[in-house]
Design a protein around this motif. Structure first.
Motif, PDB file in Angstrom:
ATOM      1  N   GLU A 104       1.087  -1.175  -0.026  1.00  0.00           N
ATOM      2  CA  GLU A 104      -0.029   0.060   0.048  1.00  0.00           C
ATOM      3  C   GLU A 104       0.918   1.262   0.032  1.00  0.00           C
ATOM      4  OE1 GLU A 104      -2.070   3.512   2.043  1.00  0.00           O
ATOM      5  OE2 GLU A 104      -0.422   1.980   3.024  1.00  0.00           O
ATOM      6  N   ARG A 105       1.955   1.207   0.525  1.00  0.00           N
ATOM      7  CA  ARG A 105       2.648   2.502   0.606  1.00  0.00           C
ATOM      8  C   ARG A 105       3.630   2.639  -0.420  1.00  0.00           C
ATOM      9  NH1 ARG A 105       0.568   5.775   4.363  1.00  0.00           N
ATOM     10  NH2 ARG A 105       0.035   4.489   6.570  1.00  0.00           N
ATOM     11  N   GLY A 106       3.970   1.624  -1.136  1.00  0.00           N
ATOM     12  CA  GLY A 106       4.736   1.333  -2.376  1.00  0.00           C
ATOM     13  C   GLY A 106       6.182   1.449  -2.159  1.00  0.00           C
ATOM     14  N   THR A 107       6.742   2.365  -1.427  1.00  0.00           N
ATOM     15  CA  THR A 107       8.203   2.475  -0.826  1.00  0.00           C
ATOM     16  C   THR A 107       8.309   2.340   0.796  1.00  0.00           C
ATOM     17  OG1 THR A 107       8.037   4.819  -1.118  1.00  0.00           O
ATOM     18  CG2 THR A 107       8.897   3.495  -2.980  1.00  0.00           C
ATOM     19  N   PRO A 108       8.729   1.514   1.431  1.00  0.00           N
ATOM     20  CA  PRO A 108       8.848   1.446   2.838  1.00  0.00           C
ATOM     21  C   PRO A 108       9.187   2.783   3.700  1.00  0.00           C
ATOM     22  CG  PRO A 108      10.576   0.032   2.059  1.00  0.00           C
ATOM     23  CD  PRO A 108       9.681   0.485   0.893  1.00  0.00           C
ATOM     24  N   SER A 109       8.672   3.161   4.350  1.00  0.00           N
ATOM     25  CA  SER A 109       9.168   4.286   5.040  1.00  0.00           C
ATOM     26  C   SER A 109       9.555   4.078   6.510  1.00  0.00           C
ATOM     27  CB  SER A 109       8.045   5.469   5.239  1.00  0.00           C
ATOM     28  OG  SER A 109       7.005   5.026   5.758  1.00  0.00           O
ATOM     29  N   ARG A 110      10.133   4.935   7.181  1.00  0.00           N
ATOM     30  CA  ARG A 110      10.655   4.446   8.644  1.00  0.00           C
ATOM     31  C   ARG A 110       9.221   4.345   9.603  1.00  0.00           C
ATOM     32  NH1 ARG A 110      13.169   9.170  12.135  1.00  0.00           N
ATOM     33  NH2 ARG A 110      11.006  10.056  11.773  1.00  0.00           N
ATOM     34  N   ASP A 111       8.056   5.273   9.384  1.00  0.00           N
ATOM     35  CA  ASP A 111       6.927   4.846  10.120  1.00  0.00           C
ATOM     36  C   ASP A 111       6.296   3.389   9.965  1.00  0.00           C
ATOM     37  OD1 ASP A 111       7.341   7.241  11.536  1.00  0.00           O
ATOM     38  OD2 ASP A 111       6.058   8.435  10.184  1.00  0.00           O
ATOM     39  N   THR A 112       6.342   3.134   8.623  1.00  0.00           N
ATOM     40  CA  THR A 112       5.771   1.765   8.104  1.00  0.00           C
ATOM     41  C   THR A 112       6.455   0.736   8.743  1.00  0.00           C
ATOM     42  OG1 THR A 112       5.078   2.886   6.015  1.00  0.00           O
ATOM     43  CG2 THR A 112       5.133   0.474   6.298  1.00  0.00           C
ATOM     44  N   LEU A 113       7.855   0.759   8.581  1.00  0.00           N
ATOM     45  CA  LEU A 113       8.527  -0.296   9.247  1.00  0.00           C
ATOM     46  C   LEU A 113       8.518  -0.351  10.526  1.00  0.00           C
ATOM     47  CD1 LEU A 113      11.798  -0.094   7.141  1.00  0.00           C
ATOM     48  CD2 LEU A 113      10.382  -1.757   6.558  1.00  0.00           C
ATOM     49  N   HIS A 114       8.258   0.748  11.147  1.00  0.00           N
ATOM     50  CA  HIS A 114       7.992   0.832  12.658  1.00  0.00           C
ATOM     51  C   HIS A 114       6.827   0.098  13.000  1.00  0.00           C
ATOM     52  CE1 HIS A 114       7.790   2.255  16.660  1.00  0.00           C
ATOM     53  NE2 HIS A 114       6.576   2.584  16.481  1.00  0.00           N
ATOM     54  N   ASN A 115       5.612   0.428  12.291  1.00  0.00           N
ATOM     55  CA  ASN A 115       4.335  -0.221  12.496  1.00  0.00           C
ATOM     56  C   ASN A 115       4.414  -1.667  12.195  1.00  0.00           C
ATOM     57  OD1 ASN A 115       3.320   2.232  13.322  1.00  0.00           O
ATOM     58  ND2 ASN A 115       2.549   2.878  11.292  1.00  0.00           N
ATOM     59  N   VAL A 116       5.125  -2.085  11.230  1.00  0.00           N
ATOM     60  CA  VAL A 116       5.211  -3.645  11.007  1.00  0.00           C
ATOM     61  C   VAL A 116       5.862  -4.395  12.015  1.00  0.00           C
ATOM     62  CG1 VAL A 116       6.107  -5.266   9.237  1.00  0.00           C
ATOM     63  CG2 VAL A 116       4.996  -3.267   8.310  1.00  0.00           C
TER      64      VAL A 116
END
Length: 424
Positions: A135-147
């Motif tokens: 959904e994000r397309g490119t992993p961001s810091r916040d996305t990786l944190h949530n994952v």
């Protein structure tokens, strides 16, 4: 309910799903004007609301929370995550805006954790993580944190659930054993004050009267010893089939030796089962029986025998000791040289075939001790069936006792009255 320890978790999960649904609806209402396709997002939110409220009963117990429900529930969550890329603008997505289900998705993963433990949680959280990254397309810091957060939290909760289940099973088993022990103690008091006292009196009176009454007294003494073993927690003999063969699977050596306990034989064994492969258990039991037969025949009617079972990490040890007259030095070797192979075949031969050892230690006037040692690697591995070695024939007029038909299968060793040596 499946497990009482789980009920607070299921109730908490139900509340979590309702609260996070309200939070997701609030976020949708707040961002309605900024969405690219607000009506499409609204349709999904309507489906999510109906699904959550209509399935509240499904997440109230493990029995209702089936695998099919979990799969559909996770599909609803992942669909909402992926649909966010369609109904929201790329600018908002890049800025880290919420997905349509928001933190409601974690409820689906937690349901997997409570239902199936940490392994199920790992699978579900991995699928959600993959959907977030897509959904994000490119992993961001916040996305990786949530994952990472949802992955670690769900696995940790799943592990705690498994530990709680194991602890509750252990507690239930302990309570069951405690209740059984109390009941056994109550019965033991009643039996001791009645049946055991009568059997003991019959044994004493029979021995005093002699003749047929002495045999009756002996039988009463054996039944008294067997009953004492039962009420003090001793094992019961295993049931056998019509062909008198042991069933498949590991067997408790103590259970197989229990029938040998009597007024003249004391059995001491660990409180936990001593499990052996069926062939090993049968052969070791037969070797003990052969040693006891020697005690009965050679040590005299008044002799007493003791069986000691020891379950060590690397071996199983069984000692058979008696208080008889013992064996003269060199008598066993001489008997074997002359072809009388009772000890050699019935005891040593059995242990040798199993990969163990049998040591006979006897001092004239101080009794005899037979130590049977079976290594664990041999005791745990099923042994291949081997033919029973032929027993050398001994003329009847040589003083050799002949085993009864019911004892032939155990190859009972006997004593030749001519020279006092042990034969088969």
């Amino acid at each position: 309910m499946r497990m009482s320890v789980e009920q607070p978790l299921w109730r908490a999960l139900t509340a979590y799903r309702v609260l996070t649904l309200g939070y997701a609806l609030s976020l949708y209402a707040y961002a309605y004007d900024d969405l690219l396709h607000p009506l499409g997002a609204g349709a999904y939110m309507a489906v999510l609301t109906v699904w959550t409220l209509s399935t509240l009963g499904r997440v109230m117990s493990a029995e209702r929370c089936t695998k099919r429900f979990l799969a559909i529930d996770l599909t609803v969550a992942i669909t909402g995550v992926l649909l966010t890329a369609v109904v929201d603008t790329q600018q908002r997505i890049d800025a880290g805006s919420f997905t349509l289900p928001s933190i409601w998705t974690a409820g689906s993963v937690l349901a997997f954790a409570v239902k199936g433990g940490w392994r199920w949680a790992a699978v579900a959280s991995t699928l959600v993580a993959a959907a977030d990254l897509i959904e994000r397309g490119t992993p961001s810091r916040d996305t990786l944190h949530n994952v990472v957060l949802i992955w670690v939290a769900s696995i940790a909760i799943g592990y705690v659930v498994e530990v709680a289940r194991a602890s509750e099973r252990t507690l239930a088993r302990a309570l069951q054993i405690e209740a059984a022990t109390r009941e056994r103690e109550r019965l033991a008091r009643d039996i001791h004050d009645g049946v055991l006292q009568v059997l003991a009196m019959v044994q004493r009176r029979g021995n005093q009267a002699g003749g047929e009454a002495a045999e009756l007294g002996r039988m009463a003494g054996e039944q008294e010893a067997a009953l004492r073993t039962l009420i003090t927690g001793g094992p019961l003999p295993e049931a056998r089939g019509a062909d008198d063969t042991l069933a498949a699977g590991p067997h408790d050596l103590t259970t197989l030796l229990a029938p040998y306990a009597s007024a003249s034989v004391t059995l001491s064994a660990p409180g936990t089962p001593v499990l052996l492969a069926p062939d090993a258990a049968a052969e070791l039991t037969a070797a003990v029986g052969a040693a006891l037969d020697n005690v009965r025949r050679h040590a005299g009617a008044g002799a007493h025998a003791w069986i000691l079972v020891e379950d060590e990490p690397d071996a199983v040890l069984v000692s058979v000791r008696d208080d008889g007259p013992g064996i003269a030095e060199g008598r066993l070797a001489a008997a074997e040289d002359e072809g009388r192979l009772g000890v050699a075949q019935s005891i040593r031969g059995r242990l040798r075939d199993l990969g163990g050892t049998a040591v006979v230690d006897s001092v004239p006037g101080q009794g005899t001790e037979v130590e049977l040692r079976l290594p664990r690697r041999a005791a745990d591995a099923p042994a291949a069936p081997e033919p029973v070695p032929a027993v050398p024939a001994v003329p009847a007029d040589a003083g050799t006792a002949v085993p009864a038909a019911g004892e032939a299968a155990r190859a009972v060793p006997v004593l030749s009255e001519a020279d006092g040596s042990r034969t088969a």
